[in-house]
Scaffold this active site. Structure first.
Site, mmCIF file in Angstrom:
data_model
loop_
_atom_site.group_PDB
_atom_site.id
_atom_site.type_symbol
_atom_site.label_atom_id
_atom_site.label_comp_id
_atom_site.label_asym_id
_atom_site.label_seq_id
_atom_site.Cartn_x
_atom_site.Cartn_y
_atom_site.Cartn_z
ATOM 1 N N ARG A 11 0.839 -1.219 0.000
ATOM 2 C CA ARG A 11 0.000 0.000 0.000
ATOM 3 C C ARG A 11 0.867 1.259 0.000
ATOM 4 O O ARG A 11 0.516 2.274 -0.583
ATOM 5 C CB ARG A 11 -0.962 0.007 1.187
ATOM 6 N N SER A 40 -4.932 5.529 5.222
ATOM 7 C CA SER A 40 -4.542 4.117 5.303
ATOM 8 C C SER A 40 -4.246 3.507 3.942
ATOM 9 O O SER A 40 -3.373 2.659 3.803
ATOM 10 C CB SER A 40 -5.656 3.305 5.973
ATOM 11 N N GLU A 55 -19.098 3.397 -0.169
ATOM 12 C CA GLU A 55 -18.351 2.657 -1.192
ATOM 13 C C GLU A 55 -19.155 2.457 -2.471
ATOM 14 O O GLU A 55 -18.606 2.459 -3.574
ATOM 15 C CB GLU A 55 -17.918 1.289 -0.646
ATOM 16 N N HIS A 85 -5.345 -3.504 2.487
ATOM 17 C CA HIS A 85 -5.820 -4.289 3.639
ATOM 18 C C HIS A 85 -6.481 -5.596 3.207
ATOM 19 O O HIS A 85 -7.511 -5.997 3.737
ATOM 20 C CB HIS A 85 -6.735 -3.470 4.545
ATOM 21 N N ASP A 113 -7.194 -5.291 13.848
ATOM 22 C CA ASP A 113 -8.578 -4.856 13.622
ATOM 23 C C ASP A 113 -9.547 -6.040 13.552
ATOM 24 O O ASP A 113 -10.751 -5.893 13.751
ATOM 25 C CB ASP A 113 -8.695 -4.023 12.343
ATOM 26 N N ARG A 143 -1.516 -4.419 4.043
ATOM 27 C CA ARG A 143 -1.199 -3.416 5.052
ATOM 28 C C ARG A 143 0.211 -3.596 5.600
ATOM 29 O O ARG A 143 0.912 -2.623 5.880
ATOM 30 C CB ARG A 143 -2.203 -3.532 6.196
#
Lengths: 326, 280
Positions: A23, A50, A71, A122, A130, A180
């Site tokens: 990322r 992120s 989204e 991610h 998470d 990530r």
């Protein structure tokens, strides 16, 4: 969410370059592309810090659209932008991008065959702490089922840069899955990504591991371990999951007593399924799938989670040995 | 029509004639196909005809003309209406309407942009058109392209959450090169909208979302033209026309009948309907 500083266990470092999250490379490459390509626009759904699209946003605010936590609207808006000649990159977490907006992707991206680049970060279990709600383990299956869609998972940061540059030039729907966590550099320095072309590190005479994403580094370590035990093992980076590199896969199947697939995704519908589908119809050889075994993830640090779900070199070695013994 | 047209027809009587012909094309193709959505194609006919023939710049010979105005039929089940308009405009020969809903026909059951150039984006899964319209409007604005975007939604369709995501975005990005229309015929497949899942107060909702809202009788051509002109003059915010319409409009025995949402006319009904429309 705190920055991930954990490194992935089982990494095989082949260059001096420090591990980098795919990322992070996306953010850097997109920023660079933005300067060269005025037709590129970027959309995000409130996760630009992120997904790293924030760098593009800062440099080219007029070409960045934060769509808020929406989204479905983001994907539709991206389709609309593409229909005026823009090349939209729409990013959020993989679980939301593919799951939340699947019907929008189906109708306005794939069925309408619009030039939308869905670059999700991610992906997989290494999202870490998470937990399950944020860990996309089914995204490849969801995207692979859609006609017109191209599905790509780069193995390291260098390949990510090559992928992003390539898909910016390619016309049509693309899903790129990024991670990530920091991952080691595994691809040779002179490597250039091509859509639908696998990279064969070496072809094994006994076993070949067909891997994607961060599992490529882990597969290389497993191959080294197996070689020490006299099992000739090859490693293939199948970074394009769709369209599958059938030519390479046929060569691999012809050279294998056993194929191992290794992916940071459910064993249902992803790379393992794609390989099984092709091999069983064209050159049947035994296939064992390393991946998430039809379960949700959980919280933990990335290294712990890879171990917990059996996504390690040790687990690959164990699977190979027990399969060959039979 | 060989060159791009802008504001081709402004005469109300002439537009009404086009609308009459469009209604007959709709019924012809639905009757031949034996299935399809009659009620919602007829309810939105007057507004769609006014948009296409009095406002839009387009060229059937060059469907990808750079500064063409864009039209999105978000309520994709009213595909026969879009096809009737495109046939009337000269995008394809009139006989093609007989192929509606057949294998490999450019006239798919719901609009498919890959089957028929001139359709901007495929629709049919409700609630998605406004987001695409926003994206187009933003793209045009980035290019300083003067083209406008039109998007027709159903009233039942506004039960989809995505519509309100898009409504928020359009206001947030001050999209004023877009005009949305809600075809407020008050019926959906399972019954009256207010019984299935009430959407009122619809005017207040759009206003609260930051839109300029124009309420009209969606079958009064003069009111439609006035509303479209008003929308064009609103700057700094998006406009929506809430067009109060009658489902099945133009054919007495289809009007306000929920059962004709998704049923095509029989050949006998077709004959009767055409007579009514021609006499109306």
């Amino acid at each position: 969410m705190g920055e991930n500083t954990q490194n992935i266990e089982d990494r095989t470092q082949i260059t001096d370059k420090k591990p980098k999250a795919t990322r992070d490379e996306y953010g850097d490459t997109l920023l660079e592309l933005g300067g060269k390509r005025p037709d590129i626009v970027v959309l995000d759904a409130d996760l630009s810090a992120s997904t790293k699209t924030g760098k593009f946003a800062k440099a080219f605010p007029e070409r960045f659209f934060n769509m808020g936590i929406a989204e479905q609207d983001m994907v539709g808006t991206a389709a609309g932008l593409s229909l005026t000649g823009k090349v939209p990159f729409a990013s959020t977490f993989a679980v939301f991008e593919t799951g939340r907006a699947w019907d929008q992707i189906r109708l306005t991206v794939c069925y309408s065959n619009t030039n939308v680049k869905l670059v999700a970060t991610h992906g997989g279990i290494t999202v870490g702490e998470d937990g399950a709600s944020h860990q996309a383990l089914e995204d490849v299956a969801l995207m692979r089922a859609l006609p017109n869609m191209t599905v790509i998972i780069p193995a390291d940061a260098a390949e990510t840069a090559s992928v992003i540059n390539t898909v910016a030039d390619y016309k049509g729907p693309v899903y790129v899955r990024l991670g990530r966590a920091k991952v080691p550099y595994v691809m040779p320095d002179d490597y250039r990504f091509r859509i639908g072309k696998a990279f064969v590190f070496n072809l094994g005479k006994d076993v070949n591991i067909v891997a994607s994403g961060l599992m490529v580094a882990i597969a290389k370590k497993a191959a080294d371990m197996l070689a020490k035990d006299g099992i000739d093992t090859g490693v293939i980076n199948m970074s394009t999951i769709k369209p599958l590199d059938e030519e390479t896969l046929l060569t691999v199947a012809r050279s294998s007593k056993l194929i191992i697939t290794a992916e940071e995704h459910s064993i249902i519908g992803g790379l393992g399924s794609a390989v099984c589908e092709f091999v069983s119809e064209n050159f049947p050889v035994p296939v064992k799938r390393i991946g998430i075994r039809d379960t949700f993830g959980c919280s933990g640090n990335p290294d712990e989670l890879l171990k917990y779900h059996g996504l390690t070199a040790g687990e690959i070695v164990k699977t190979v040995k027990s399969s060959l013994d039979k | 029509m060989t060159e791009a047209t802008k504001g081709k027809i402004t005469d109300v009587r002439e537009l009404k004639d086009v609308a009459r012909r469009v209604r007959i094309h709709i019924l012809r193709m639905l009757t031949t196909a034996g299935s399809g959505h009659t009620g919602g194609s007829l309810s939105a006919a007057d507004v769609a005809v006014a948009i296409y023939f009095s406002k839009m710049k387009f060229d059937p010979k060059d469907p990808f003309l750079k500064d063409r105005d864009r039209f999105i039929l978000s309520k994709g089940h009213a595909a026969p209406l879009l096809y009737a308009i495109m046939a009337e405009a000269g995008y394809f020969p009139m006989e093609t309407v007989e192929t509606l809903r057949r294998v490999e026909s450019p006239l798919q059951g719901h609009p498919c942009c890959k089957s028929l150039p001139g359709i901007e984006v495929s629709t049919g899964s409700l609630g998605q058109g406004l987001s695409v319209a926003n994206g187009m409007a933003l793209g045009l604005r980035l290019d300083k392209n003067p083209a406008r975007v039109y998007c027709i939604m159903g009233d039942g369709e506004t039960q989809e959450g995505q519509v309100w995501e898009a409504a928020m975005s359009a206001a947030h990005y001050k999209i004023d090169n877009l005009c949305a229309v809600v075809d407020n015929n008050e019926l959906q497949i399972d019954g009256p909208v207010e019984k299935v899942m009430g959407i009122d107060p619809i005017h207040d909702k759009w206003e609260a979302f930051g839109w300029h809202v124009i309420d009209i009788d969606g079958h009064d051509m003069e009111e439609i033209l006035k509303a479209l002109a008003e929308a064009e003059n609103v700057k700094g915010k998006p406009s929506v026309i809430i067009a109060k319409t009658t489902k099945g409009k133009g054919v007495s025995f289809f009007e306000d009948k929920v059962e004709y949402h998704g049923i095509a006319p029989s050949p006998e009904e077709y004959e009767k309907a055409v007579k009514e429309i021609n006499n109306g």
